[in-house]
Design an enzyme around this catalytic site. Structure first.
Site, PDB file in Angstrom:
ATOM      1  N   ALA A  33     -57.729 -36.355 -38.305  1.00  0.00           N
ATOM      2  CA  ALA A  33     -58.005 -34.296 -38.303  1.00  0.00           C
ATOM      3  C   ALA A  33     -57.913 -33.262 -37.241  1.00  0.00           C
ATOM      4  O   ALA A  33     -57.965 -32.257 -37.101  1.00  0.00           O
ATOM      5  CB  ALA A  33     -57.202 -34.068 -39.370  1.00  0.00           C
ATOM      6  N   TYR A  35     -59.739 -34.576 -34.905  1.00  0.00           N
ATOM      7  CA  TYR A  35     -59.730 -34.095 -33.399  1.00  0.00           C
ATOM      8  C   TYR A  35     -58.485 -33.713 -32.895  1.00  0.00           C
ATOM      9  O   TYR A  35     -58.696 -32.409 -32.285  1.00  0.00           O
ATOM     10  CB  TYR A  35     -59.119 -35.933 -33.126  1.00  0.00           C
ATOM     11  CG  TYR A  35     -58.819 -36.427 -31.798  1.00  0.00           C
ATOM     12  CD1 TYR A  35     -57.735 -35.902 -31.336  1.00  0.00           C
ATOM     13  CD2 TYR A  35     -59.686 -36.770 -30.696  1.00  0.00           C
ATOM     14  CE1 TYR A  35     -57.497 -36.126 -29.381  1.00  0.00           C
ATOM     15  CE2 TYR A  35     -59.168 -36.726 -29.287  1.00  0.00           C
ATOM     16  CZ  TYR A  35     -58.339 -36.049 -28.481  1.00  0.00           C
ATOM     17  OH  TYR A  35     -57.862 -36.640 -27.700  1.00  0.00           O
ATOM     18  N   SER A  81     -27.955 -19.581 -35.573  1.00  0.00           N
ATOM     19  CA  SER A  81     -27.128 -21.046 -34.289  1.00  0.00           C
ATOM     20  C   SER A  81     -25.821 -20.517 -34.744  1.00  0.00           C
ATOM     21  O   SER A  81     -25.531 -19.556 -35.032  1.00  0.00           O
ATOM     22  CB  SER A  81     -26.907 -21.556 -35.992  1.00  0.00           C
ATOM     23  OG  SER A  81     -26.468 -21.257 -36.857  1.00  0.00           O
ATOM     24  N   GLU A 113     -20.916 -16.848 -21.279  1.00  0.00           N
ATOM     25  CA  GLU A 113     -21.767 -18.406 -20.865  1.00  0.00           C
ATOM     26  C   GLU A 113     -21.648 -19.479 -20.692  1.00  0.00           C
ATOM     27  O   GLU A 113     -21.125 -19.899 -22.288  1.00  0.00           O
ATOM     28  CB  GLU A 113     -23.502 -18.039 -21.208  1.00  0.00           C
ATOM     29  CG  GLU A 113     -23.948 -18.149 -22.463  1.00  0.00           C
ATOM     30  CD  GLU A 113     -24.815 -17.564 -23.113  1.00  0.00           C
ATOM     31  OE1 GLU A 113     -26.029 -17.613 -22.681  1.00  0.00           O
ATOM     32  OE2 GLU A 113     -24.625 -16.387 -23.163  1.00  0.00           O
ATOM     33  N   LYS A 115     -22.396 -22.997 -22.960  1.00  0.00           N
ATOM     34  CA  LYS A 115     -22.978 -23.846 -23.469  1.00  0.00           C
ATOM     35  C   LYS A 115     -24.264 -24.928 -23.939  1.00  0.00           C
ATOM     36  O   LYS A 115     -22.930 -25.941 -23.247  1.00  0.00           O
ATOM     37  CB  LYS A 115     -21.786 -24.249 -24.963  1.00  0.00           C
ATOM     38  CG  LYS A 115     -23.030 -24.312 -25.965  1.00  0.00           C
ATOM     39  CD  LYS A 115     -22.208 -23.923 -27.453  1.00  0.00           C
ATOM     40  CE  LYS A 115     -23.339 -24.479 -28.723  1.00  0.00           C
ATOM     41  NZ  LYS A 115     -23.856 -26.317 -28.343  1.00  0.00           N
TER      42      LYS A 115
HETATM   43  C1  LIG Z   1     -27.694 -16.538 -30.816  1.00  0.00           C
HETATM   44  C2  LIG Z   1     -27.406 -17.693 -29.557  1.00  0.00           C
HETATM   45  C3  LIG Z   1     -27.869 -18.891 -30.478  1.00  0.00           C
HETATM   46  C4  LIG Z   1     -27.469 -20.176 -29.922  1.00  0.00           C
HETATM   47  C5  LIG Z   1     -27.299 -20.327 -28.002  1.00  0.00           C
HETATM   48  C6  LIG Z   1     -27.361 -21.725 -27.819  1.00  0.00           C
HETATM   49  C7  LIG Z   1     -26.994 -21.226 -26.394  1.00  0.00           C
HETATM   50  C8  LIG Z   1     -26.140 -22.387 -25.561  1.00  0.00           C
HETATM   51  N1  LIG Z   1     -26.935 -23.705 -26.492  1.00  0.00           N
HETATM   52  O1  LIG Z   1     -26.429 -22.850 -24.542  1.00  0.00           O
HETATM   53  C9  LIG Z   1     -26.265 -20.282 -25.582  1.00  0.00           C
HETATM   54  C10 LIG Z   1     -26.272 -19.417 -26.409  1.00  0.00           C
HETATM   55  O2  LIG Z   1     -26.500 -17.941 -25.647  1.00  0.00           O
HETATM   56  C11 LIG Z   1     -27.139 -19.151 -27.531  1.00  0.00           C
HETATM   57  N2  LIG Z   1     -27.620 -18.151 -28.112  1.00  0.00           N
END
Ligand SMILES: Cc1ccc2cc(C(N)=O)cc(O)c2n1
Length: 323
Positions: A33, A35, A81, A113, A115
């Site tokens: 701890a 270290y 999430s 975008e 995911k």
């Molecule tokens: C608010 C939020 C939460 C998780 C997200 C997760 C991703 C993703 N996995 O690319 C992209 C996002 O714009 C996110 N935006």
């Protein structure tokens, strides 16, 4: 400043001595701890004063005794999430519900975008320097993985332009598919553990207690939002433009991010990304669609931890490729 340099030199000497004891004697002179505390103090000093960092530092060398645990980090605002939509109908319901709540008959712009299928992290920059990295954890409490996020290949350790004094960036850490395949080939050849998929590879590499191992993993990062930002900073009231602001400060953002004029156009975006899914350099499991207007986002708020103003519209599961 020079007392930081003196403290860093003192810590490097101490840790080097304890490393030698740890590997040569089976009776190290200090408990783990203690270290860990010294090792973290040196990591923090090097994070705050990049000029102190040297390849000779025990924090950069393979073979330093790894930490035995991560410190906890309390997120100043929860890391959210996302609710999921699994069909066109569910997505349309998401859009209609927003229109009802906002009582707006006019069209609503959305920011779309891909995911990324990786691991969410929070990066804290102070005076333009990356001083802390943390996992999402349960959204409220994450793990301090500063030393590991510093090894991410495309990450700015120092911001540029007119960045805020204090800026928390949130985004996804991922391992590009080609790099994942190459890593697994080498791991197999060395009789080491292979990862089942790039998401596990990214998450597992970030949770490495020995950051010199993380440094050997080809991790990338794309920002998708902001957390705390120092007051007085002029931020755009469009999510899309805020991502452009992050880019202007030197932070990487996916070039697949698009702003569309209305809910109907999101379907086209979903189909376009789905059609190009296998050609992307990284694995994705859907697209993320957000109300673009920040004021509208604030009107909509969240349900428990998931925002009412965002949805993850998931692709059908790909047939699992058994490695
Ligand atoms: C608010 C939020 C939460 C998780 C997200 C997760 C991703 C993703 N996995 O690319 C992209 C996002 O714009 C996110 N935006």
């Amino acid at each position: 400043d020079n007392n930081a340099a003196q403290r860093a030199a003192q810590l490097r000497a101490l840790i080097t001595r304890y490393n030698r004891e740890y590997y040569e004697l089976d009776e190290p002179s200090i408990p783990d701890a203690e270290y860990d505390r010294l090792f973290r103090e040196l990591q923090q000093l090097e994070a705050e004063h990049p000029q102190l960092l040297s390849s000779e530092s025990p924090t950069q060398k393979v073979g330093s005794k790894p930490l035995t645990s991560f410190r906890q980090v309390q997120h100043e605002t929860p890391m959210l999430s996302l609710d999921n939509a699994f069909s066109e109908d569910e997505f349309s319901t998401f859009v209609e519900r927003i229109k009802d709540r906002l009582d707006s008959s006019s069209e609503i712009a959305f920011c779309c975008e891909p995911k990324l299928d990786g691991a969410a992290v929070s990066l804290l920059y102070e005076h333009g320097v990356l001083v802390r990295g943390a996992t999402r954890g349960d959204g409220q409490t994450g793990e301090d993985i500063t030393a590991n996020v510093r090894t991410i290949r495309n990450l700015a350790l120092q911001l540029e332009g007119d960045y805020p004094d204090r800026l928390e960036v949130r985004g996804e850490v991922f391992m590009p598919v080609k790099a994942f395949e190459r890593y697994n080939e080498q791991a197999l050849a060395r009789g080491e553990k292979v990862f089942a998929n790039p998401r596990n590879a990214a998450a597992g590499s970030l949770r490495q207690l020995d950051s010199s191992i993380t440094a050997q993993r080809p991790l990338h990062f794309y920002a998708y939002g902001m957390g705390v930002v120092s007051t007085g900073t002029t931020l755009a009231d469009s999510h899309y433009e805020r991502l452009q602001q992050l880019q202007s400060w030197g932070l990487p953002v996916s070039d697949e991010v698009k702003r569309v004029a209305d809910g109907g156009s999101c379907h086209g975006y979903y189909q376009d990304i789905l059609s190009r899914r296998d050609a992307l350099r990284y694995e994705i499991d859907g697209v993320v669609i957000k109300v673009d207007s920040i004021p509208l986002q604030n009107d909509l708020g969240f349900v428990s931890r998931a925002p009412r103003w965002a949805i993850a519209w998931k692709f059908p599961a790909q047939e699992e490729i058994t490695t």
